[in-house]
Design a protein around this motif. Structure first.
Motif, PDB file in Angstrom:
ATOM      1  N   VAL A  34       0.848  -1.198   0.000  1.00  0.00           N
ATOM      2  CA  VAL A  34       0.000   0.000   0.000  1.00  0.00           C
ATOM      3  C   VAL A  34       0.882   1.246   0.000  1.00  0.00           C
ATOM      4  O   VAL A  34       0.615   2.213  -0.725  1.00  0.00           O
ATOM      5  CB  VAL A  34      -0.967  -0.016   1.205  1.00  0.00           C
ATOM      6  CG1 VAL A  34      -1.687   1.311   1.353  1.00  0.00           C
ATOM      7  CG2 VAL A  34      -1.964  -1.157   1.062  1.00  0.00           C
ATOM      8  N   LEU A  35       1.948   1.219   0.783  1.00  0.00           N
ATOM      9  CA  LEU A  35       2.902   2.333   0.785  1.00  0.00           C
ATOM     10  C   LEU A  35       3.519   2.505  -0.602  1.00  0.00           C
ATOM     11  O   LEU A  35       3.624   3.628  -1.117  1.00  0.00           O
ATOM     12  CB  LEU A  35       3.989   2.106   1.827  1.00  0.00           C
ATOM     13  CG  LEU A  35       5.134   3.123   1.854  1.00  0.00           C
ATOM     14  CD1 LEU A  35       4.620   4.506   2.238  1.00  0.00           C
ATOM     15  CD2 LEU A  35       6.227   2.663   2.814  1.00  0.00           C
ATOM     16  N   ALA A  36       3.909   1.404  -1.229  1.00  0.00           N
ATOM     17  CA  ALA A  36       4.504   1.476  -2.568  1.00  0.00           C
ATOM     18  C   ALA A  36       3.523   2.062  -3.584  1.00  0.00           C
ATOM     19  O   ALA A  36       3.910   2.889  -4.424  1.00  0.00           O
ATOM     20  CB  ALA A  36       4.962   0.086  -3.020  1.00  0.00           C
ATOM     21  N   LEU A  37       2.265   1.685  -3.507  1.00  0.00           N
ATOM     22  CA  LEU A  37       1.255   2.256  -4.415  1.00  0.00           C
ATOM     23  C   LEU A  37       1.113   3.754  -4.203  1.00  0.00           C
ATOM     24  O   LEU A  37       1.039   4.534  -5.157  1.00  0.00           O
ATOM     25  CB  LEU A  37      -0.097   1.567  -4.214  1.00  0.00           C
ATOM     26  CG  LEU A  37      -0.204   0.124  -4.676  1.00  0.00           C
ATOM     27  CD1 LEU A  37      -1.561  -0.457  -4.286  1.00  0.00           C
ATOM     28  CD2 LEU A  37       0.033   0.012  -6.170  1.00  0.00           C
ATOM     29  N   ARG A  38       1.069   4.173  -2.929  1.00  0.00           N
ATOM     30  CA  ARG A  38       0.950   5.605  -2.620  1.00  0.00           C
ATOM     31  C   ARG A  38       2.145   6.378  -3.165  1.00  0.00           C
ATOM     32  O   ARG A  38       1.990   7.416  -3.810  1.00  0.00           O
ATOM     33  CB  ARG A  38       0.849   5.806  -1.101  1.00  0.00           C
ATOM     34  CG  ARG A  38       0.545   7.249  -0.719  1.00  0.00           C
ATOM     35  CD  ARG A  38       0.670   7.487   0.771  1.00  0.00           C
ATOM     36  NE  ARG A  38       2.020   7.944   1.059  1.00  0.00           N
ATOM     37  CZ  ARG A  38       2.679   7.745   2.182  1.00  0.00           C
ATOM     38  NH1 ARG A  38       2.137   7.065   3.170  1.00  0.00           N
ATOM     39  NH2 ARG A  38       3.891   8.218   2.352  1.00  0.00           N
ATOM     40  N   LEU A  39       3.347   5.867  -2.941  1.00  0.00           N
ATOM     41  CA  LEU A  39       4.548   6.560  -3.398  1.00  0.00           C
ATOM     42  C   LEU A  39       4.664   6.549  -4.922  1.00  0.00           C
ATOM     43  O   LEU A  39       5.072   7.557  -5.526  1.00  0.00           O
ATOM     44  CB  LEU A  39       5.787   5.944  -2.751  1.00  0.00           C
ATOM     45  CG  LEU A  39       5.874   6.100  -1.226  1.00  0.00           C
ATOM     46  CD1 LEU A  39       7.088   5.359  -0.688  1.00  0.00           C
ATOM     47  CD2 LEU A  39       5.874   7.559  -0.808  1.00  0.00           C
ATOM     48  N   MET A  40       4.283   5.439  -5.549  1.00  0.00           N
ATOM     49  CA  MET A  40       4.344   5.359  -7.009  1.00  0.00           C
ATOM     50  C   MET A  40       3.404   6.385  -7.644  1.00  0.00           C
ATOM     51  O   MET A  40       3.807   7.135  -8.532  1.00  0.00           O
ATOM     52  CB  MET A  40       3.955   3.958  -7.482  1.00  0.00           C
ATOM     53  CG  MET A  40       3.848   3.832  -9.000  1.00  0.00           C
ATOM     54  SD  MET A  40       3.041   2.328  -9.566  1.00  0.00           S
ATOM     55  CE  MET A  40       1.352   2.611  -9.061  1.00  0.00           C
ATOM     56  N   VAL A 152      -5.565   3.363  -2.417  1.00  0.00           N
ATOM     57  CA  VAL A 152      -4.728   4.170  -1.526  1.00  0.00           C
ATOM     58  C   VAL A 152      -5.608   4.870  -0.495  1.00  0.00           C
ATOM     59  O   VAL A 152      -5.294   4.903   0.695  1.00  0.00           O
ATOM     60  CB  VAL A 152      -3.886   5.177  -2.345  1.00  0.00           C
ATOM     61  CG1 VAL A 152      -3.306   6.270  -1.471  1.00  0.00           C
ATOM     62  CG2 VAL A 152      -2.779   4.443  -3.097  1.00  0.00           C
ATOM     63  N   ALA A 153      -6.738   5.397  -0.951  1.00  0.00           N
ATOM     64  CA  ALA A 153      -7.665   6.067  -0.030  1.00  0.00           C
ATOM     65  C   ALA A 153      -8.300   5.067   0.929  1.00  0.00           C
ATOM     66  O   ALA A 153      -8.353   5.296   2.145  1.00  0.00           O
ATOM     67  CB  ALA A 153      -8.734   6.809  -0.823  1.00  0.00           C
ATOM     68  N   ALA A 154      -8.789   3.956   0.387  1.00  0.00           N
ATOM     69  CA  ALA A 154      -9.511   2.984   1.204  1.00  0.00           C
ATOM     70  C   ALA A 154      -8.640   2.368   2.291  1.00  0.00           C
ATOM     71  O   ALA A 154      -9.113   2.120   3.399  1.00  0.00           O
ATOM     72  CB  ALA A 154     -10.090   1.882   0.311  1.00  0.00           C
ATOM     73  N   PHE A 155      -7.383   2.129   1.987  1.00  0.00           N
ATOM     74  CA  PHE A 155      -6.492   1.487   2.950  1.00  0.00           C
ATOM     75  C   PHE A 155      -5.802   2.479   3.888  1.00  0.00           C
ATOM     76  O   PHE A 155      -4.966   2.083   4.685  1.00  0.00           O
ATOM     77  CB  PHE A 155      -5.450   0.616   2.240  1.00  0.00           C
ATOM     78  CG  PHE A 155      -6.004  -0.687   1.764  1.00  0.00           C
ATOM     79  CD1 PHE A 155      -6.285  -1.701   2.655  1.00  0.00           C
ATOM     80  CD2 PHE A 155      -6.268  -0.887   0.426  1.00  0.00           C
ATOM     81  CE1 PHE A 155      -6.815  -2.908   2.236  1.00  0.00           C
ATOM     82  CE2 PHE A 155      -6.800  -2.089  -0.018  1.00  0.00           C
ATOM     83  CZ  PHE A 155      -7.079  -3.096   0.887  1.00  0.00           C
ATOM     84  N   GLY A 156      -6.150   3.758   3.788  1.00  0.00           N
ATOM     85  CA  GLY A 156      -5.548   4.735   4.699  1.00  0.00           C
ATOM     86  C   GLY A 156      -4.047   4.784   4.567  1.00  0.00           C
ATOM     87  O   GLY A 156      -3.325   4.769   5.558  1.00  0.00           O
ATOM     88  N   ALA A 157      -3.565   4.875   3.328  1.00  0.00           N
ATOM     89  CA  ALA A 157      -2.128   4.789   3.057  1.00  0.00           C
ATOM     90  C   ALA A 157      -1.327   5.928   3.670  1.00  0.00           C
ATOM     91  O   ALA A 157      -0.124   5.801   3.858  1.00  0.00           O
ATOM     92  CB  ALA A 157      -1.883   4.736   1.544  1.00  0.00           C
ATOM     93  N   GLY A 158      -1.965   7.030   4.020  1.00  0.00           N
ATOM     94  CA  GLY A 158      -1.249   8.140   4.651  1.00  0.00           C
ATOM     95  C   GLY A 158      -0.848   7.847   6.079  1.00  0.00           C
ATOM     96  O   GLY A 158      -0.027   8.549   6.662  1.00  0.00           O
ATOM     97  N   ARG A 159      -1.411   6.792   6.642  1.00  0.00           N
ATOM     98  CA  ARG A 159      -1.042   6.393   8.003  1.00  0.00           C
ATOM     99  C   ARG A 159       0.213   5.536   8.020  1.00  0.00           C
ATOM    100  O   ARG A 159       0.744   5.231   9.076  1.00  0.00           O
ATOM    101  CB  ARG A 159      -2.187   5.611   8.634  1.00  0.00           C
ATOM    102  CG  ARG A 159      -3.417   6.441   8.864  1.00  0.00           C
ATOM    103  CD  ARG A 159      -4.480   5.630   9.589  1.00  0.00           C
ATOM    104  NE  ARG A 159      -5.692   6.395   9.642  1.00  0.00           N
ATOM    105  CZ  ARG A 159      -6.819   6.042   9.036  1.00  0.00           C
ATOM    106  NH1 ARG A 159      -6.876   4.903   8.372  1.00  0.00           N
ATOM    107  NH2 ARG A 159      -7.882   6.789   9.130  1.00  0.00           N
TER     108      ARG A 159
END
Length: 189
Positions: A34-40, A152-159
């Motif tokens: 999930v972090l990788a998706l957010r950063l990509m 990214v939104a659903a999994f709360g990737a900013g956390r």
């Protein structure tokens, strides 16, 4: 001999929509993906926005809106209206590059992640209809990227190694910010 174990926590999720409930259990490594998706997606949008802003010629979407949208697109009329309406074309000349840049920055920092992902998904939805090509079915790269933004939104990737985790815990009068203002959960995470 030392071993490293991957611990599992509360990686369970459940949702009910329209009377249908789905349940799942994520692997503990899912957080990294999930972090990788957010950063990509953050990098891709930051780069795309900066490329438009720093270009020698000012960005304009008018040529794309009037000439590149296939006639088969269900929204071809809307795109034509956007390209022939001067005030809206001027708005898009600012909104597209700066929107991409800001969405990218927010995702890279993990700040206001759900809000950024929503706008990223909306932009990808518009690109999906603007680049309409169903020769190989309804799913294309624009549609897939829209789903990545929504994930990214659903999994709360900013956390996950993001500023949203800090903002959510920030205390005002001894109460966590998201407890004091619960609606912030819709834009943070």
């Amino acid at each position: 001999m030392t071993t490293t174990e991957i611990t599992t926590g509360t990686n369970e999720f459940e949702s009910t929509i329209g009377g249908v409930t789905v349940r799942g259990r994520a692997h503990s490594l899912s957080a990294w993906f999930v972090l990788a998706l957010r950063l990509m997606m953050g990098y891709a949008f930051l780069y795309s926005g900066w490329d438009k802003i720093a270009a020698a010629e000012p960005f304009s979407a008018t040529g794309y809106l009037l000439n590149a949208v296939p006639a088969e697109s269900p929204l071809v009329g809307l795109f034509h209206w956007m390209g022939t309406t001067p005030w809206f074309a001027d708005f898009l000349a600012v909104a597209v590059p700066w929107g991409e840049l800001l969405v990218g920055l927010a995702l890279l920092a993990g700040a206001f992640t759900r809000l950024a992902a929503f706008f990223g998904a909306f932009m990808m939805l518009m690109f999906y209809f603007g680049n309409w090509d169903v020769a190989h079915g309804l799913i294309n790269g624009d549609f897939a990227y829209m789903l990545v933004f929504l994930s990214v939104a659903a999994f709360g990737a900013g956390r996950i190694l993001g500023l949203d985790a800090l903002v959510e815990r920030y205390e005002i009068d001894g109460q966590a910010l998201v407890e004091k203002y619960p609606r912030l959960r819709y834009i943070l995470g």
